[in-house]
Design an enzyme around this catalytic site. Structure first.
Site, PDB file in Angstrom:
ATOM      1  N   LYS A 141       0.819  -1.217   0.000  1.00  0.00           N
ATOM      2  CA  LYS A 141       0.000   0.000   0.000  1.00  0.00           C
ATOM      3  C   LYS A 141       0.848   1.261   0.000  1.00  0.00           C
ATOM      4  O   LYS A 141       0.470   2.281  -0.601  1.00  0.00           O
ATOM      5  CB  LYS A 141      -0.944  -0.005   1.200  1.00  0.00           C
ATOM      6  CG  LYS A 141      -2.037  -1.061   1.143  1.00  0.00           C
ATOM      7  CD  LYS A 141      -2.978  -0.923   2.321  1.00  0.00           C
ATOM      8  CE  LYS A 141      -4.123  -1.930   2.249  1.00  0.00           C
ATOM      9  NZ  LYS A 141      -3.662  -3.309   2.415  1.00  0.00           N
ATOM     10  N   GLU A 229      -3.326   6.829   7.369  1.00  0.00           N
ATOM     11  CA  GLU A 229      -4.165   7.639   6.499  1.00  0.00           C
ATOM     12  C   GLU A 229      -5.144   8.447   7.324  1.00  0.00           C
ATOM     13  O   GLU A 229      -5.634   7.973   8.362  1.00  0.00           O
ATOM     14  CB  GLU A 229      -4.956   6.763   5.520  1.00  0.00           C
ATOM     15  CG  GLU A 229      -4.114   6.095   4.465  1.00  0.00           C
ATOM     16  CD  GLU A 229      -4.918   5.211   3.545  1.00  0.00           C
ATOM     17  OE1 GLU A 229      -4.405   4.865   2.466  1.00  0.00           O
ATOM     18  OE2 GLU A 229      -6.068   4.857   3.907  1.00  0.00           O
ATOM     19  N   HIS A 264     -14.054  -3.865   8.708  1.00  0.00           N
ATOM     20  CA  HIS A 264     -13.419  -3.449   7.456  1.00  0.00           C
ATOM     21  C   HIS A 264     -13.540  -4.513   6.372  1.00  0.00           C
ATOM     22  O   HIS A 264     -12.787  -4.493   5.400  1.00  0.00           O
ATOM     23  CB  HIS A 264     -11.951  -3.075   7.685  1.00  0.00           C
ATOM     24  CG  HIS A 264     -11.753  -2.069   8.769  1.00  0.00           C
ATOM     25  ND1 HIS A 264     -12.215  -0.779   8.687  1.00  0.00           N
ATOM     26  CD2 HIS A 264     -11.170  -2.185   9.993  1.00  0.00           C
ATOM     27  CE1 HIS A 264     -11.910  -0.131   9.797  1.00  0.00           C
ATOM     28  NE2 HIS A 264     -11.282  -0.957  10.600  1.00  0.00           N
ATOM     29  N   ARG A 322      -6.835  -8.342  -9.059  1.00  0.00           N
ATOM     30  CA  ARG A 322      -7.517  -9.620  -9.259  1.00  0.00           C
ATOM     31  C   ARG A 322      -8.995  -9.334  -9.471  1.00  0.00           C
ATOM     32  O   ARG A 322      -9.445  -8.196  -9.375  1.00  0.00           O
ATOM     33  CB  ARG A 322      -7.351 -10.509  -8.020  1.00  0.00           C
ATOM     34  CG  ARG A 322      -7.841  -9.831  -6.742  1.00  0.00           C
ATOM     35  CD  ARG A 322      -7.827 -10.762  -5.554  1.00  0.00           C
ATOM     36  NE  ARG A 322      -7.994 -10.091  -4.285  1.00  0.00           N
ATOM     37  CZ  ARG A 322      -9.151  -9.702  -3.774  1.00  0.00           C
ATOM     38  NH1 ARG A 322     -10.268  -9.886  -4.442  1.00  0.00           N
ATOM     39  NH2 ARG A 322      -9.210  -9.111  -2.598  1.00  0.00           N
TER      40      ARG A 322
END
Length: 680
Positions: A141, A229, A264, A322
């Site tokens: 990430k 973040e 999440h 994917r």
């Protein structure tokens, strides 16, 4: 040269495009490096295109539907995923044994593993997915965000510093979090699925969140690297489906709204998003295409964005290299078979449509049916699925990989049972159809989230299309188990009464004593509760249970049509071992007949013993025998079904026994710790 067209429902026709041939090796046999509904989904599309298919399976999946659906199936190792579905060597050995020339990774397991993609390429195989370089570009990430910033794709403000110790120390992360400002998201730089992710709102929570996320990330993905973040409160999770071929063509197929999440992880997905109009769709689609082009992407991929609460600003979160679990909703509104597209692109074909050709028709909503207990913090469940009856109907699609009965939901893999998808001309029609489908869905023998899904879909905010990523925390912070009502208990009692009568060779309609018809007591145990019922036969298929008259109007195997107090209803039941499993409306209910059993063990055992909630692996032991521990203190951490479960002391106590160690595989109900509660 023959170009591919579309039939009346928009699906890809058979046909071939000469352009680009020779860019990849020809293949006629595909090995699917996955299991369950994923493998079944890929096998069906591959066979429809005329390819032979090879399934792989672990010892736990011997005889599973995906192994029977394929032309050939090969065992690749023990139940534990690391020794089977996550073993590159095991998969490649199966490829060599089968003679397959192409590998489809499915989604999950090795589907986003650049080493696996490269190993397939190095072995001369066609990898039905993006190139290893594209997977690597988005696999971390931190690196992905840096790449997207360079490509001018909007990103959430945050910290994606170096993976060195100096860039990942507690002090550095604390300092950077303060600079960003709370609330902040702590995320594992590798992997996904909500693991290694923490939302921090208070300063006191920051350091524990960093440390626990780092530990979970290392255990799950082999990397402790974290990113930070800025948390976008009341945002929506909106993702764009992109598709690229090997000839430089990249398009998007619209968006999916995946805001309804717990831990999440997505629970309900829909397409298109209620919050996205044509203008915003074009902007997000353009950004997603730019992201795909920036890494030389080929095949199906998903670019995930966070849409701000203002409904205008959106930020890049990550790219899934994917096919996504939720791809069926896109298929249902576009009429495209995305797996077929993947295979054709991997074979060297051009995309059969341009961006201008993409049309969205109606609305589709998908619900993930999980083996989990929502009222126990969504604790995953494992065990035998005694009876499985997927729903049918107009606009309904069910993706699963299950037998009708007698299949075990393994603790070694993800607890998702099936995906139930509804399509309609409008969002409201799709929502209604999905509700009815879930009401008719039968999954008995194990706890599921079926009732919880129905509650979500019926909620006024969901019906209005106003869901955000805080929808479940706001409205279902502590889902409560639905209490068994009198009708449910009475039906269960009469079924046990009938079974007992049949076991004795008696007709339950003629239970008489010397003083008339006999009312028999039935004591039911369901969970921690007990309920006593008096059952009196009134005639053939007619009973009085307590004060309620119940008639069995029709029997068809496990299906019952009943009339209770003048109202007719349908029920489904199955006996398994010493338990009765019963579905009535939104309720799934399990009970035992304990009428003639001795009294249960003395109360308080739960406080003295910590037992494994399911099969799993011990990843941490945080106490020692003889140690005094406080209520709420963590004693053992076990990992099962892709989650870590913290076992805590329920009272102040002294640890008497601690019979497990790190690395141990434990079975359901196995003793993990024995405590001696402290005297008050």
């Amino acid at each position: 040269m023959e170009r591919e067209g579309k039939d009346v429902d928009g699906r890809i026709k058979s046909g071939h495009d000469d352009v680009g041939q020779g860019m990849t090796k020809p293949f006629d046999t595909i090995l699917i490096a996955n299991r369950g509904e994923i493998a079944c989904r890929v096998i069906r599309s591959a066979r429809a295109l005329g390819y032979r298919t090879v399934a792989v399976y672990s010892e736990a999946d011997a005889g599973a539907p995906h192994t029977l659906l394929a032309d050939r199936a090969i065992c690749i190792g023990p139940a534990e995923a690391k020794q089977s579905y996550l073993s590159i060597d095991a998969i490649l050995n199966a490829v060599r044994a089968s003679g397959a020339q192409a590998v489809h990774p499915g989604y999950g397991f090795l589907s986003e593993n650049e080493a696996f993609a490269q190993a397939c390429t190095d072995a001369g195989l066609v990898f039905i997915g993006p190139p290893a370089s594209a997977i690597a570009a988005m696999g971390n990430k931190a690196a992905a965000k840096r790449r997207m910033i360079e490509a001018k794709v909007p990103c959430v403000p945050g910290y994606q510093g170096p993976s060195t110790d100096s860039g990942q120390s507690d002090d550095v992360l604390l300092h950077e979090a303060e600079k960003i400002g709370l609330p902040v998201m702590v995320k594992a730089a590798a992997g996904g699925g909500g693991r290694g992710m923490r939302l921090v709102r208070q300063h006191a929570e920051l350091l524990p969140a960093i440390q626990s996320a780092r530990s979970e990330a290392e255990n799950a993905f082999g990397s402790p690297e974290l990113i930070l973040e800025k948390a976008v409160v009341d945002g929506r999770h909106v993702e764009i489906q992109v598709f690229a071929d090997g000839h430089g063509n990249v398009i998007h197929l619209g968006e999916r709204d995946c805001s309804v999440q717990r831990r999440h992880q997505k629970v309900i997905e829909e397409a298109p998003s209620p919050a996205v109009g044509a203008g915003l769709r074009a902007q997000m689609g353009t950004a997603a295409v730019a992201a795909a082009k920036a890494i030389g992407y080929v095949g199906a991929g998903t670019v995930e964005f966070l849409l701000d609460g203002n409904g205008r600003d959106f930020y890049f979160l990550e790219m899934n290299t994917r096919l996504q679990v939720e791809h069926p909703v896109t298929e249902m509104i576009t009429g495209l078979d995305l797996v077929a597209l993947q295979i054709r692109v991997a074979a060297g074909d051009r995309l059969p449509l341009s961006q201008e050709d993409v049309r969205l028709h109606g609305h589709a909503i998908e619900a993930r049916l999980y083996a989990e207990a929502p009222y126990k913090s969504f604790l995953p469940q494992s065990g035998e699925l005694v009876l499985w009856q997927p729903p049918t109907g107009d606009g309904i699609r069910v993706d699963h990989g299950l037998h009708d009965s007698g299949q075990t939901i393994s603790p070694f893999y993800d607890p998702m049972i099936a995906k139930i998808i509804a399509h309609g001309a409008t969002r409201e029609e799709a929502r209604r159809r999905l509700i009815v489908a879930l009401e008719r869905c039968v999954a008995l023998g194990i706890e599921t989230n079926r009732g919880f899904l129905l509650d979500l879909l019926r909620h006024a905010e969901f019906a209005a299309g106003r869901t955000t990523t805080r929808f479940i925390p706001q409205h279902f912070a502590e889902p409560a188990a639905l209490a068994a009502d009198d009708t449910l208990l009475n039906i269960a009692a009469l079924l046990w009464f009938e079974r007992a009568a049949a076991a004795c060779g008696h007709d339950p309609a003629y239970a008489w004593s010397s003083t008339g018809r006999l009312a028999s007591p039935v004591l039911l145990q369901h969970g921690e509760a007990k309920a006593k019922r008096l059952v009196a036969p009134l005639g053939h298929n007619r009973y009085r249970v307590q004060d309620q008259e119940i008639a069995v109007l029709r029997r068809d195997g496990e299906q019952l049509r009943l009339r209770a107090d003048g109202q007719e209803c349908d029920a489904v039941f199955a006996f398994a071992g010493d338990s009765l499993h019963l579905a009535l409306g939104r309720q799934d209910f399990a009970c035992r007949d304990v009428t003639y059993l001795p009294p249960a063990e003395a109360e308080g055992a739960a406080e003295r013993e910590l037992r494994a909630p399911m099969n799993g692996k011990i990843v941490a032991v945080l106490a020692a025998e003889g140690e005094a521990v406080k209520k709420g203190q963590r004693l053992v951490i076990m990992e099962a079904m892709k989650m870590q479960h913290e076992m805590v002391a329920r009272v102040d106590a002294v640890v008497e026994k601690l019979p497990v160690k790190v690395g141990d595989q434990v079975a359901t109900r196995q003793l993990l710790a024995a405590l001696n509660p402290a005297a008050e």
